[in-house]
Design a protein around this motif. Structure first.
Motif, PDB file in Angstrom:
ATOM      1  N   THR A 389       0.791  -1.161   0.001  1.00 12.23           N
ATOM      2  CA  THR A 389       0.256  -0.045   0.030  1.00 12.23           C
ATOM      3  C   THR A 389       0.949   1.264   0.057  1.00 12.23           C
ATOM      4  OG1 THR A 389      -1.326  -1.235   1.481  1.00 12.23           O
ATOM      5  CG2 THR A 389      -1.971   1.008   0.970  1.00 12.23           C
ATOM      6  N   ILE A 390       1.997   1.203   0.730  1.00 10.71           N
ATOM      7  CA  ILE A 390       2.819   2.494   0.907  1.00 10.71           C
ATOM      8  C   ILE A 390       3.512   2.616  -0.350  1.00 10.71           C
ATOM      9  CG2 ILE A 390       5.011   3.065   1.843  1.00 10.71           C
ATOM     10  CD1 ILE A 390       4.088   1.943   4.488  1.00 10.71           C
ATOM     11  N   TRP A 391       3.983   1.474  -1.031  1.00  9.69           N
ATOM     12  CA  TRP A 391       4.803   1.598  -2.263  1.00  9.69           C
ATOM     13  C   TRP A 391       3.956   2.133  -3.458  1.00  9.69           C
ATOM     14  CZ3 TRP A 391       8.492   1.644   0.322  1.00  9.69           C
ATOM     15  CH2 TRP A 391       8.903   0.439   1.115  1.00  9.69           C
ATOM     16  N   ALA A 392       2.475   1.731  -3.539  1.00 16.91           N
ATOM     17  CA  ALA A 392       1.525   2.281  -4.330  1.00 16.91           C
ATOM     18  C   ALA A 392       0.995   3.550  -3.987  1.00 16.91           C
ATOM     19  CB  ALA A 392       0.187   1.398  -4.434  1.00 16.91           C
ATOM     20  N   ALA A 393       0.829   3.967  -2.756  1.00 17.27           N
ATOM     21  CA  ALA A 393       0.478   5.354  -2.499  1.00 17.27           C
ATOM     22  C   ALA A 393       1.470   6.222  -2.968  1.00 17.27           C
ATOM     23  CB  ALA A 393       0.245   5.523  -0.946  1.00 17.27           C
ATOM     24  N   GLN A 394       2.962   6.302  -2.584  1.00 16.75           N
ATOM     25  CA  GLN A 394       4.020   6.963  -2.854  1.00 16.75           C
ATOM     26  C   GLN A 394       4.604   7.036  -4.280  1.00 16.75           C
ATOM     27  OE1 GLN A 394       6.839   6.714   0.209  1.00 16.75           O
ATOM     28  NE2 GLN A 394       5.295   7.832   1.634  1.00 16.75           N
ATOM     29  N   TYR A 395       4.714   5.816  -4.868  1.00 16.58           N
ATOM     30  CA  TYR A 395       5.384   5.683  -6.237  1.00 16.58           C
ATOM     31  C   TYR A 395       4.654   5.457  -7.576  1.00 16.58           C
ATOM     32  CZ  TYR A 395       9.271   5.418  -2.928  1.00 16.58           C
ATOM     33  OH  TYR A 395      10.254   5.720  -2.150  1.00 16.58           O
ATOM     34  N   ILE A 396       3.237   5.297  -7.248  1.00 16.00           N
ATOM     35  CA  ILE A 396       2.465   5.080  -8.565  1.00 16.00           C
ATOM     36  C   ILE A 396       1.552   6.420  -8.944  1.00 16.00           C
ATOM     37  CG2 ILE A 396       0.260   3.637  -9.569  1.00 16.00           C
ATOM     38  CD1 ILE A 396       1.299   1.202  -8.315  1.00 16.00           C
ATOM     39  N   ASN A 397       1.800   7.060  -9.681  1.00 18.33           N
ATOM     40  CA  ASN A 397       1.325   8.356 -10.155  1.00 18.33           C
ATOM     41  C   ASN A 397       0.009   8.250 -10.982  1.00 18.33           C
ATOM     42  OD1 ASN A 397       3.153   9.942  -8.599  1.00 18.33           O
ATOM     43  ND2 ASN A 397       4.572   9.548 -10.298  1.00 18.33           N
ATOM     44  N   LEU A 398      -0.969   8.775 -10.408  1.00 15.20           N
ATOM     45  CA  LEU A 398      -2.418   8.520 -11.146  1.00 15.20           C
ATOM     46  C   LEU A 398      -2.487   9.679 -12.034  1.00 15.20           C
ATOM     47  CD1 LEU A 398      -4.969   7.330  -8.456  1.00 15.20           C
ATOM     48  CD2 LEU A 398      -3.451   5.841  -9.835  1.00 15.20           C
ATOM     49  N   LYS A 399      -3.035   9.432 -13.226  1.00 13.32           N
ATOM     50  CA  LYS A 399      -3.310  10.395 -14.137  1.00 13.32           C
ATOM     51  C   LYS A 399      -4.785  10.847 -14.163  1.00 13.32           C
ATOM     52  CE  LYS A 399       0.507   9.106 -17.324  1.00 13.32           C
ATOM     53  NZ  LYS A 399       0.684   8.640 -18.787  1.00 13.32           N
ATOM     54  N   ARG A 400      -5.094  11.829 -14.685  1.00 11.62           N
ATOM     55  CA  ARG A 400      -6.699  12.415 -14.487  1.00 11.62           C
ATOM     56  C   ARG A 400      -7.355  11.385 -15.355  1.00 11.62           C
ATOM     57  NH1 ARG A 400      -9.062  17.938 -14.476  1.00 11.62           N
ATOM     58  NH2 ARG A 400     -11.331  17.419 -14.880  1.00 11.62           N
ATOM     59  N   GLY A 401      -8.552  10.971 -14.980  1.00 10.75           N
ATOM     60  CA  GLY A 401      -9.115   9.781 -15.643  1.00 10.75           C
ATOM     61  C   GLY A 401      -9.066   8.606 -14.997  1.00 10.75           C
ATOM     62  N   MET A 402      -8.011   8.206 -14.134  1.00 11.39           N
ATOM     63  CA  MET A 402      -7.746   7.016 -13.645  1.00 11.39           C
ATOM     64  C   MET A 402      -8.620   6.712 -12.680  1.00 11.39           C
ATOM     65  SD  MET A 402      -3.564   6.356 -13.799  1.00 11.39           S
ATOM     66  CE  MET A 402      -2.550   6.035 -15.415  1.00 11.39           C
ATOM     67  N   LYS A 403      -8.900   5.508 -11.957  1.00  7.57           N
ATOM     68  CA  LYS A 403      -9.400   5.042 -11.086  1.00  7.57           C
ATOM     69  C   LYS A 403      -8.789   4.241 -10.133  1.00  7.57           C
ATOM     70  CE  LYS A 403     -14.245   4.703 -13.133  1.00  7.57           C
ATOM     71  NZ  LYS A 403     -14.884   5.693 -12.189  1.00  7.57           N
ATOM     72  N   PHE A 404      -8.893   4.534  -8.672  1.00  9.53           N
ATOM     73  CA  PHE A 404      -8.090   3.860  -7.614  1.00  9.53           C
ATOM     74  C   PHE A 404      -8.962   3.652  -6.532  1.00  9.53           C
ATOM     75  CE2 PHE A 404      -5.763   4.360  -3.664  1.00  9.53           C
ATOM     76  CZ  PHE A 404      -4.499   3.797  -4.033  1.00  9.53           C
ATOM     77  N   SER A 405      -8.505   2.440  -5.955  1.00 10.96           N
ATOM     78  CA  SER A 405      -9.489   2.220  -4.622  1.00 10.96           C
ATOM     79  C   SER A 405      -8.668   0.957  -3.804  1.00 10.96           C
ATOM     80  CB  SER A 405     -10.887   1.826  -4.723  1.00 10.96           C
ATOM     81  OG  SER A 405     -11.479   1.930  -3.606  1.00 10.96           O
ATOM     82  N   LEU A 406      -9.048   0.849  -2.750  1.00 10.87           N
ATOM     83  CA  LEU A 406      -8.645  -0.082  -1.613  1.00 10.87           C
ATOM     84  C   LEU A 406      -9.445  -0.254  -0.668  1.00 10.87           C
ATOM     85  CD1 LEU A 406      -5.382   1.295   0.012  1.00 10.87           C
ATOM     86  CD2 LEU A 406      -7.138   2.631  -1.028  1.00 10.87           C
ATOM     87  N   SER A 407      -8.966  -1.393   0.175  1.00 12.11           N
ATOM     88  CA  SER A 407     -10.009  -1.248   1.565  1.00 12.11           C
ATOM     89  C   SER A 407      -9.146  -0.019   2.628  1.00 12.11           C
ATOM     90  CB  SER A 407      -9.555  -2.448   2.363  1.00 12.11           C
ATOM     91  OG  SER A 407     -10.227  -2.489   3.259  1.00 12.11           O
ATOM     92  N   GLY A 408     -10.188   1.033   2.636  1.00  7.07           N
ATOM     93  CA  GLY A 408      -9.263   2.246   3.027  1.00  7.07           C
ATOM     94  C   GLY A 408      -9.602   2.189   4.440  1.00  7.07           C
ATOM     95  N   THR A 409     -10.720   2.036   4.977  1.00  4.95           N
ATOM     96  CA  THR A 409     -10.792   2.272   6.650  1.00  4.95           C
ATOM     97  C   THR A 409     -10.929   0.930   7.331  1.00  4.95           C
ATOM     98  OG1 THR A 409     -12.579   3.977   6.213  1.00  4.95           O
ATOM     99  CG2 THR A 409     -12.567   3.162   8.330  1.00  4.95           C
TER     100      THR A 409
END
Length: 592
Positions: A389-409
């Protein structure tokens, strides 16, 4: 019609066109109703009921529609709970249909007889048993409407015998046939006098910070417009990562352990906080109470002031509320946000250094950056819980129009693979990628065969360190304990993919990484990318405090088994970062 037919037709009236689940004798009457309606409502067979609830949750998150799942009585219904709690925690509208034992055998210790109404009481916003065909349409209408209105889980259970009962119109004296409707919920605008008060607070601030979450996902343009008017940095809760592009000039990235140093600084310096569509739980990362004035926008009044003592709450849709607020806002100086933009340049340089090291064992940041660069512009990224989750949050850059989710809470492991399947079902032509750790993947890895069965071209990136990485660092750095119970025996996930009838790729040499990732991403069918990474690479917080260092030292003193390897890894990382302005790994790659 039978009860099961009425339930299926009522679900379709509410726009349910796909339902995830697993048959069983306790729900087979409803399954038969689905079989007769395959041209109108799609049934997706899963390998584990828990996955079907995750899929329903993800389907709701990614589409905004009602997610649906089905399970049999007893153990099948129990298995749904983790995925349904994920939906509850993150506010995803889901309806769960379960079977129950024969109505005249309940409470007699009959096979698979569980009091499902009691079991589901905490997870659901609506929870009922359908007791006759005459009761079915009303119950489904209320369940669907409530799930959508309250952004939560509705549960309906149907006894085996009731599923097969035929509608005879024998209503009770106070019931009238067809008295409910499938009208959708519309959200009203916030009260204009509160909008005016919110504008006054924001106009009075000199250092305004916006914190946006998943409730702002449909308000990208409005978030940017308000931030530009206020000269405000945009800080993103992780569920709101796709609200604005990661490379937008006003964006300072995430907050908390998975966030950025500029976002932490912005919160520490803010005199005004505007929260939009978020109930970010880690209140210790927000401004201290009394430091900043607060305004909050949320769909639900009960969430106003939940995390921060705001002065004004605007209850309503984020896009509508921001649109009403914008004309009342004054243009502000850009000095504050410019200071954070300069800090973001420094931060991004640091991340670029960490993610470009050509080392073996391979750095997880390195593979995350490559995945980021190989994502299509229409990508939907589903992320699991753990160090991945940390590697994705910090190192995967989202562009406009992309979707992203995870088990947040809930932050449960095992969600990303079912999420990616649901995303591909919802959007067959888009790229769907799961970014997972080996621990979370193995919990529900059988669902990869589900992707193969339905020819869903998902790509699963497995960060393989043969350990529960996040738990290891929690034991070491949060508690000062030596690690215990966190190491796994290895699995060859590339061979597993092949055994399922798909493509599998294993990457251990960083010099081969980009070509193999590109090949895997180009496959027409599902594929697994297994990336063998350094298990001792620490997921460092954006700001390392004294407690972190002292707890690490204490764990070493108390017998941490890999203390030497971990210490050497941290030392080498610090040397690299200290020398990053004199040495470029990008140059190093060019010479290879």
């Amino acid at each position: 019609m039978k009860t099961a037919d009425i339930v299926a037709e009522a679900l379709m009236d509410w726009g349910v066109d796909v339902i995830f689940g697993l048959p069983g004798d306790g729900i087979n009457g409803f399954i038969e109703a689905l079989r007769r309606r395959t041209s109108k409502i799609r049934f997706v067979l899963v390998r584990h009921e828990e996955s079907s609830a995750f899929m329903a949750c993800a389907y709701a998150k990614y589409t905004g529609k009602l997610g649906a799942c089905v399970a049999t009585s007893g153990p099948g219904a129990v298995h749904l709970l983790t995925g349904l709690y994920d939906a509850k925690a993150d506010g995803a509208p889901v309806i769960a249909i379960t079977g129950s034992t024969y109505s005249d055998m309940m409470g007699t210790n009959y096979q698979q007889d569980i009091d499902l109404l009691q079991l589901y009481e905490d997870v659901s916003v609506y929870n009922n048993m359908i007791n006759s065909p005459e009761h079915a349409e009303t119950a489904v209408d209320i369940a669907c409407r409530t799930a959508l209105a309250k952004r939560g889980v509705s549960h309906l259970t149907i006894p085996i015998d009731v599923q097969e009962q035929e509608l005879r119109g024998q209503y009770s004296r106070h019931n009238v046939a067809n008295h409910t409707s499938d009208a959708l919920v519309a959200y009203a605008m916030p009260d204009p006098k509160f909008v005016q008060k919110a504008a006054e607070i924001l106009n009075a601030g000199n250092r305004v910070v916006m914190l946006v979450g998943q409730g702002a996902l449909g308000a990208t343009d409005e978030v940017i417009a308000v931030a530009e008017r206020l000269g405000a940095p945009i800080v993103k809760a992780l569920l709101g990562k796709a609200v604005v592009p990661d490379d937008h000039p006003l964006c300072t990235g995430g907050i908390g352990l998975l966030g950025t140093s500029p976002s932490s600084d912005a919160m520490a310096e803010a005199d005004t906080l505007l929260m939009v569509g978020t109930s970010f739980p880690y209140i210790d990362y927000l401004p201290k109470p009394g430091q900043a004035r607060g305004v909050q926008i949320d769909l639900f009044a009960e969430r106003i002031g939940l995390r921060y003592p705001v002065e004004v709450g605007l209850v309503g849709d984020s896009r509508l509320a921001l649109s009403a607020l914008l004309p009342l806002l004054k243009e502000k100086s850009r000095d504050f946000v410019r200071s954070k933009q300069a800090a973001m340049k420094e931060w991004n340089d640091l991340l670029r250094e960490r993610s470009s090291r050509i080392e073996t064992p391979m750095k997880p940041q390195f593979i995350a950056r490559i995945i980021s660069e190989e994502l299509r512009d229409d990508a939907i990224l589903s992320v699991d819980s753990g160090t991945n989750t940390i590697w994705a949050a910090q190192y995967i850059n989202l562009k406009r129009g992309m979707k992203f989710s995870l088990s947040g809470t809930l932050a449960t492991m095992a969600c990303a693979l079912p999420y990616a399947i649901a995303a591909q079902v919802a959007y067959p032509k888009r790229q769907s990628v799961a970014f997972v750790g080996d621990g979370g993947f193995t919990m529900l890895m059988g669902e990869f065969a589900t992707a193969v069965k339905y020819h869903l071209p998902i790509k699963v990136v497995i960060i393989k360190n043969n350990s529960l990485g996040m738990i290891r660092w929690e034991q070491l750095a949060f508690l000062g304990n030596p690690e215990f119970g966190v190491e796994f025996s290895p699995i060859d996930f590339a061979k597993f993919a092949e055994a399922c009838g798909a493509k599998g790729y294993s990457i251990s040499d960083p010099r081969d990484a980009r070509s193999l990732v590109r090949e895997a991403m180009s496959q027409d069918g599902p594929a697994i990318i297994e990336a063998l990474v350094d298990p001792f690479e620490p997921p460092m917080p954006p700001k390392v405090d004294l407690d972190f260092v002292s707890n690490m030292a204490e764990s070493f003193a108390r017998g941490q088994p890999h203390a030497r390897r971990i210490g050497l890894t941290i030392f080498r990382d610090q040397v690299h970062e200290a020398l990053r302005k004199m040495h470029s790994h990008e140059d190093e790659k060019e010479t290879r």
